[in-house]
Motif scaffolding. Structure first.
Motif, PDB file in Angstrom:
ATOM      1  N   ILE A  55       4.859  -4.327   3.507  1.00  0.00           N
ATOM      2  CA  ILE A  55       4.670  -2.898   3.251  1.00  0.00           C
ATOM      3  C   ILE A  55       3.995  -2.278   4.475  1.00  0.00           C
ATOM      4  CG2 ILE A  55       4.510  -3.149   0.742  1.00  0.00           C
ATOM      5  CD1 ILE A  55       1.408  -2.629   1.135  1.00  0.00           C
ATOM      6  N   PRO A  56       4.199  -1.003   4.717  1.00  0.00           N
ATOM      7  CA  PRO A  56       3.471  -0.356   5.815  1.00  0.00           C
ATOM      8  C   PRO A  56       1.968  -0.409   5.525  1.00  0.00           C
ATOM      9  CG  PRO A  56       5.229   1.056   4.982  1.00  0.00           C
ATOM     10  CD  PRO A  56       5.111  -0.092   4.043  1.00  0.00           C
ATOM     11  N   ARG A  57       1.166  -0.715   6.542  1.00  0.00           N
ATOM     12  CA  ARG A  57      -0.291  -0.776   6.348  1.00  0.00           C
ATOM     13  C   ARG A  57      -0.865   0.556   5.872  1.00  0.00           C
ATOM     14  NH1 ARG A  57      -3.379  -5.282   8.477  1.00  0.00           N
ATOM     15  NH2 ARG A  57      -1.925  -6.724   9.461  1.00  0.00           N
ATOM     16  N   SER A  58      -0.139   1.627   6.104  1.00  0.00           N
ATOM     17  CA  SER A  58      -0.617   2.936   5.638  1.00  0.00           C
ATOM     18  C   SER A  58      -0.703   2.985   4.116  1.00  0.00           C
ATOM     19  CB  SER A  58       0.300   4.049   6.154  1.00  0.00           C
ATOM     20  OG  SER A  58       1.618   3.857   5.672  1.00  0.00           O
ATOM     21  N   LEU A  59      -0.039   2.034   3.418  1.00  0.00           N
ATOM     22  CA  LEU A  59      -0.095   1.994   1.960  1.00  0.00           C
ATOM     23  C   LEU A  59      -1.232   1.107   1.453  1.00  0.00           C
ATOM     24  CD1 LEU A  59       3.708   1.757   1.097  1.00  0.00           C
ATOM     25  CD2 LEU A  59       2.241   3.786   1.162  1.00  0.00           C
ATOM     26  N   CYS A  60      -1.923   0.423   2.373  1.00  0.00           N
ATOM     27  CA  CYS A  60      -3.043  -0.432   1.979  1.00  0.00           C
ATOM     28  C   CYS A  60      -4.233   0.419   1.562  1.00  0.00           C
ATOM     29  CB  CYS A  60      -3.446  -1.346   3.136  1.00  0.00           C
ATOM     30  SG  CYS A  60      -2.219  -2.604   3.511  1.00  0.00           S
ATOM     31  N   ARG A  61      -4.919  -0.053   0.537  1.00  0.00           N
ATOM     32  CA  ARG A  61      -6.148   0.588   0.049  1.00  0.00           C
ATOM     33  C   ARG A  61      -5.955   2.067  -0.297  1.00  0.00           C
ATOM     34  NH1 ARG A  61     -10.414  -3.097   0.605  1.00  0.00           N
ATOM     35  NH2 ARG A  61      -9.864  -4.810   1.979  1.00  0.00           N
ATOM     36  N   ASP A  62      -4.766   2.369  -0.836  1.00  0.00           N
ATOM     37  CA  ASP A  62      -4.491   3.753  -1.246  1.00  0.00           C
ATOM     38  C   ASP A  62      -4.616   3.939  -2.761  1.00  0.00           C
ATOM     39  OD1 ASP A  62      -2.214   2.449  -2.145  1.00  0.00           O
ATOM     40  OD2 ASP A  62      -0.799   3.821  -1.182  1.00  0.00           O
ATOM     41  N   LEU A  63      -5.172   2.911  -3.438  1.00  0.00           N
ATOM     42  CA  LEU A  63      -5.388   2.916  -4.884  1.00  0.00           C
ATOM     43  C   LEU A  63      -4.091   2.871  -5.688  1.00  0.00           C
ATOM     44  CD1 LEU A  63      -8.321   5.508  -5.089  1.00  0.00           C
ATOM     45  CD2 LEU A  63      -8.458   3.014  -4.838  1.00  0.00           C
ATOM     46  N   VAL A  64      -2.997   2.425  -5.045  1.00  0.00           N
ATOM     47  CA  VAL A  64      -1.708   2.267  -5.711  1.00  0.00           C
ATOM     48  C   VAL A  64      -1.215   0.850  -5.439  1.00  0.00           C
ATOM     49  CG1 VAL A  64       0.682   3.054  -5.829  1.00  0.00           C
ATOM     50  CG2 VAL A  64      -1.155   4.722  -5.449  1.00  0.00           C
ATOM     51  N   GLN A  65      -0.810   0.131  -6.477  1.00  0.00           N
ATOM     52  CA  GLN A  65      -0.308  -1.227  -6.302  1.00  0.00           C
ATOM     53  C   GLN A  65       1.076  -1.201  -5.662  1.00  0.00           C
ATOM     54  OE1 GLN A  65       0.793  -3.302  -9.866  1.00  0.00           O
ATOM     55  NE2 GLN A  65       0.863  -5.296  -8.852  1.00  0.00           N
ATOM     56  N   HIS A  66       1.207  -1.879  -4.515  1.00  0.00           N
ATOM     57  CA  HIS A  66       2.504  -2.056  -3.866  1.00  0.00           C
ATOM     58  C   HIS A  66       2.885  -3.531  -3.804  1.00  0.00           C
ATOM     59  CE1 HIS A  66       2.660   2.153  -2.765  1.00  0.00           C
ATOM     60  NE2 HIS A  66       1.407   2.042  -2.358  1.00  0.00           N
TER      61      HIS A  66
END
Length: 162
Positions: A138-149
């Motif tokens: 996944i793109p790191r921009s989606l890390c720690r965004d409070l959404v499970q990827h």
């Protein structure tokens, strides 16, 4: 600058372009983002494969929307523009392979044995399996965004972020 495949024998067409089977005069090139492209007749414009037969004339003379080429997709498309999915009846444009997104719906465009994609690059996080639109990275921009990827939630608890 776009990369254009070198001419085979130098006797037909312009220097720096190579006609490939699968389309009358259709030629392949490599886009600025290092993806498979379609060479316009001006021999300078290289458009992404997924911009061919999308209803928008991207080439100056509109050859990317040629009726004969777009009539019976994917059979009528040059073979270099088409990639098959794990389900043989499904296909995507060749520039959508190994782009991190689940374009086939079964991740076959991103994972073996159908596709041999390189490992996650910089700016990406690898997790055992992903949910939603990504496959294995996944793109790191989606890390720690409070959404499970990631199915193991590592994108929220282990990934260092962007």
């Amino acid at each position: 600058m776009n990369k254009i495949f070198p001419q085979g024998d130098g006797n037909d067409g312009a220097a720096g372009a190579k006609a490939l089977p699968g389309g009358e005069g259709a030629q392949t090139c490599v886009t600025l983002t290092n993806r498979t492209g379609f060479l316009c007749h001006d021999r300078r414009s290289c458009i992404p494969a997924s911009r061919v037969c999308d209803g928008v004339r991207t080439c100056a003379h509109g050859e990317d929307e040629d009726e004969a080429m777009c009539r019976d997709m994917p059979q009528s498309l040059p073979s270099f523009l088409v990639a098959r999915c794990g389900d043989p009846s499904s296909w995507i444009y060749s520039d959508q392979k190994c782009d991190g997104a689940n374009n086939c719906g079964d991740c076959s465009d991103e994972l073996s044995p159908v596709t041999a994609c390189p490992p996650c690059g910089p700016g990406w996080w690898r997790c055992p399996s992903t949910v939603f639109g990504y496959c294995g990275c996944i793109p790191r921009s989606l890390c720690r965004d409070l959404v499970q990827h990631c199915s193991d939630w590592s994108d929220e608890y282990s990934c260092p972020g962007p």
